[in-house]
Design an enzyme around this catalytic site. Structure first.
Site, PDB file in Angstrom:
ATOM      1  N   THR A 252       0.828  -1.207   0.000  1.00  0.00           N
ATOM      2  CA  THR A 252       0.000   0.000   0.000  1.00  0.00           C
ATOM      3  C   THR A 252       0.863   1.258   0.000  1.00  0.00           C
ATOM      4  O   THR A 252       0.460   2.293  -0.534  1.00  0.00           O
ATOM      5  CB  THR A 252      -0.952   0.019   1.211  1.00  0.00           C
ATOM      6  OG1 THR A 252      -0.198  -0.193   2.414  1.00  0.00           O
ATOM      7  CG2 THR A 252      -2.018  -1.059   1.085  1.00  0.00           C
TER       8      THR A 252
ATOM      9  N   PHE B  21      -7.065  -5.211  -0.686  1.00  0.00           N
ATOM     10  CA  PHE B  21      -8.289  -5.890  -1.095  1.00  0.00           C
ATOM     11  C   PHE B  21      -9.354  -5.816  -0.013  1.00  0.00           C
ATOM     12  O   PHE B  21     -10.525  -5.644  -0.301  1.00  0.00           O
ATOM     13  CB  PHE B  21      -8.004  -7.368  -1.410  1.00  0.00           C
ATOM     14  CG  PHE B  21      -7.377  -7.586  -2.758  1.00  0.00           C
ATOM     15  CD1 PHE B  21      -8.136  -7.518  -3.911  1.00  0.00           C
ATOM     16  CD2 PHE B  21      -6.032  -7.860  -2.868  1.00  0.00           C
ATOM     17  CE1 PHE B  21      -7.570  -7.730  -5.156  1.00  0.00           C
ATOM     18  CE2 PHE B  21      -5.447  -8.075  -4.106  1.00  0.00           C
ATOM     19  CZ  PHE B  21      -6.211  -8.010  -5.245  1.00  0.00           C
ATOM     20  N   ARG B  22      -8.925  -5.955   1.254  1.00  0.00           N
ATOM     21  CA  ARG B  22      -9.882  -6.045   2.355  1.00  0.00           C
ATOM     22  C   ARG B  22      -9.789  -4.830   3.256  1.00  0.00           C
ATOM     23  O   ARG B  22      -8.932  -3.982   3.095  1.00  0.00           O
ATOM     24  CB  ARG B  22      -9.633  -7.340   3.158  1.00  0.00           C
ATOM     25  CG  ARG B  22      -9.895  -8.590   2.332  1.00  0.00           C
ATOM     26  CD  ARG B  22      -9.505  -9.862   3.078  1.00  0.00           C
ATOM     27  NE  ARG B  22      -9.866 -11.055   2.315  1.00  0.00           N
ATOM     28  CZ  ARG B  22      -9.145 -11.562   1.335  1.00  0.00           C
ATOM     29  NH1 ARG B  22      -8.006 -10.987   0.991  1.00  0.00           N
ATOM     30  NH2 ARG B  22      -9.543 -12.639   0.673  1.00  0.00           N
TER      31      ARG B  22
ATOM     32  N   ASP C 165       1.799  -8.392  -6.792  1.00  0.00           N
ATOM     33  CA  ASP C 165       2.281  -7.281  -7.618  1.00  0.00           C
ATOM     34  C   ASP C 165       3.691  -7.461  -8.160  1.00  0.00           C
ATOM     35  O   ASP C 165       4.139  -6.687  -9.013  1.00  0.00           O
ATOM     36  CB  ASP C 165       2.206  -5.970  -6.834  1.00  0.00           C
ATOM     37  CG  ASP C 165       2.800  -6.093  -5.430  1.00  0.00           C
ATOM     38  OD1 ASP C 165       3.945  -6.578  -5.311  1.00  0.00           O
ATOM     39  OD2 ASP C 165       2.115  -5.720  -4.465  1.00  0.00           O
TER      40      ASP C 165
ATOM     41  N   HIS D  49       0.044 -16.324  -3.740  1.00  0.00           N
ATOM     42  CA  HIS D  49      -1.164 -16.055  -4.507  1.00  0.00           C
ATOM     43  C   HIS D  49      -0.877 -15.760  -5.972  1.00  0.00           C
ATOM     44  O   HIS D  49      -1.761 -15.316  -6.701  1.00  0.00           O
ATOM     45  CB  HIS D  49      -1.952 -14.900  -3.889  1.00  0.00           C
ATOM     46  CG  HIS D  49      -2.460 -15.209  -2.510  1.00  0.00           C
ATOM     47  ND1 HIS D  49      -2.523 -14.268  -1.494  1.00  0.00           N
ATOM     48  CD2 HIS D  49      -2.905 -16.366  -1.978  1.00  0.00           C
ATOM     49  CE1 HIS D  49      -3.006 -14.833  -0.400  1.00  0.00           C
ATOM     50  NE2 HIS D  49      -3.247 -16.105  -0.674  1.00  0.00           N
TER      51      HIS D  49
ATOM     52  N   CYS E 147      -1.407 -20.416 -19.478  1.00  0.00           N
ATOM     53  CA  CYS E 147      -2.354 -21.106 -20.351  1.00  0.00           C
ATOM     54  C   CYS E 147      -3.038 -22.227 -19.585  1.00  0.00           C
ATOM     55  O   CYS E 147      -2.377 -23.047 -18.946  1.00  0.00           O
ATOM     56  CB  CYS E 147      -1.627 -21.659 -21.568  1.00  0.00           C
ATOM     57  SG  CYS E 147      -2.697 -22.651 -22.651  1.00  0.00           S
TER      58      CYS E 147
ATOM     59  N   CYS F 172      -1.294 -22.420 -28.425  1.00  0.00           N
ATOM     60  CA  CYS F 172      -1.841 -23.771 -28.523  1.00  0.00           C
ATOM     61  C   CYS F 172      -3.367 -23.764 -28.591  1.00  0.00           C
ATOM     62  O   CYS F 172      -3.986 -24.811 -28.790  1.00  0.00           O
ATOM     63  CB  CYS F 172      -1.384 -24.615 -27.331  1.00  0.00           C
ATOM     64  SG  CYS F 172      -2.241 -24.248 -25.784  1.00  0.00           S
TER      65      CYS F 172
ATOM     66  N   ASN G 143       2.992  -4.494  12.180  1.00  0.00           N
ATOM     67  CA  ASN G 143       1.696  -4.151  11.594  1.00  0.00           C
ATOM     68  C   ASN G 143       1.037  -3.059  12.430  1.00  0.00           C
ATOM     69  O   ASN G 143       1.114  -3.084  13.668  1.00  0.00           O
ATOM     70  CB  ASN G 143       0.784  -5.391  11.556  1.00  0.00           C
ATOM     71  CG  ASN G 143      -0.337  -5.255  10.550  1.00  0.00           C
ATOM     72  OD1 ASN G 143      -0.094  -5.037   9.366  1.00  0.00           O
ATOM     73  ND2 ASN G 143      -1.568  -5.367  11.007  1.00  0.00           N
TER      74      ASN G 143
ATOM     75  N   VAL H  21       6.037   0.160   8.036  1.00  0.00           N
ATOM     76  CA  VAL H  21       7.001  -0.819   7.512  1.00  0.00           C
ATOM     77  C   VAL H  21       8.086  -0.156   6.664  1.00  0.00           C
ATOM     78  O   VAL H  21       9.210  -0.654   6.590  1.00  0.00           O
ATOM     79  CB  VAL H  21       6.293  -1.925   6.700  1.00  0.00           C
ATOM     80  CG1 VAL H  21       5.346  -2.717   7.589  1.00  0.00           C
ATOM     81  CG2 VAL H  21       5.558  -1.348   5.496  1.00  0.00           C
TER      82      VAL H  21
END
Length: 238
Positions: A18, A25-26, A96, A111, A119, A146, A208, A226
């Protein structure tokens, strides 16, 4: 603790990115539920309506990746710690690619990476920028040579984390004398459980702003930015 550790690793979450201008996302300001519906990015939707999925995916990418995004001081500090032999690897929940861009070598992207596509037929990976350009030009969905449909090389809703990456991340957490959890709410499993593994098998450090479910298991909790605390740590021990 890091100076004395034979093995150390870090888990990073959205709070590391960020600071580079990438939205989370949350949370109250997260894009899920505010700007985008998670159901639109479920694997079922990709399979049943790949054309519509890719149209929405372009909008999501533009929201998640503003122009001018680059690694910040936290990314660079972690790369410096690895280069200096302090960190043995980075496990990230972020897609990212900024850790690699910053110079980190061993990066486990739990993730996936939004800057790649894969593919569905042959598994070949390629640059996502080309696929996005083809979607903009009307190729929906974009296809591999393909003939297979290209999918963002990220874990969609309804998909499991890659077993090999998850195994490697757990092994790294188990082997670490010090395990840092940085910029993560530690509420989304199985990634969050790595903090518990780190606390059980070594010393857990949580960096955090907000409280996390693993604070009580941590040896050290830092409520700091951070991008400020990680460079200070790197400066002291490298």
């Amino acid at each position: 603790m890091l100076d004395d550790a034979e093995t150390a690793a870090v888990l990073t979450g959205a709070g590391v990115s960020t600071a580079s201008g990438i939205p989370s996302f949350r949370g109250d300001d997260g894009i899920w539920g505010n700007e985008f519906d998670p159901a639109d990015f479920h694997y079922r939707r990709f399979k049943s309506d790949p054309s519509g999925f890719w149209e929405d995916r372009l909008d999501l990418y533009e929201a998640m990746r503003p122009e001018g995004v680059e690694p910040n001081d936290a990314h660079r500090a972690l790369a410096e710690l690895e280069t200096g032999g302090v960190l043995d690897g980075v496990v990230t929940q972020n897609t990212d690619g900024l850790h690699v861009e910053a110079g980190s070598d061993r990066v486990i992207e739990l993730h996936g990476n939004a800057e790649r596509v894969a593919c569905e037929n042959c598994g070949q990976r390629s640059d996502a920028a080309d696929a996005r350009e083809r979607v903009l030009d009307g190729e929906r969905p974009p296809r591999c040579d393909c003939g297979g449909v290209l999918k963002p090389d990220v874990v969609l809703f309804g998909e499991r984390l890659p077993s090999v990456d998850l195994h490697d991340a757990r092994t790294l957490a188990e082997e670490s004398d010090v395990f840092l959890a940085v910029g993560s709410s530690l509420t989304v499993d199985p990634a969050a459980s790595l903090a518990g593994t780190g606390a059980r098998d070594g010393e857990l450090v949580v960096v955090n702003y907000d409280e996390t479910p693993y604070d009580r298991e941590a040896s050290v909790v830092l409520r700091e930015d951070v991008t400020e605390v990680l460079p200070r740590i790197a400066e002291r021990i490298t």
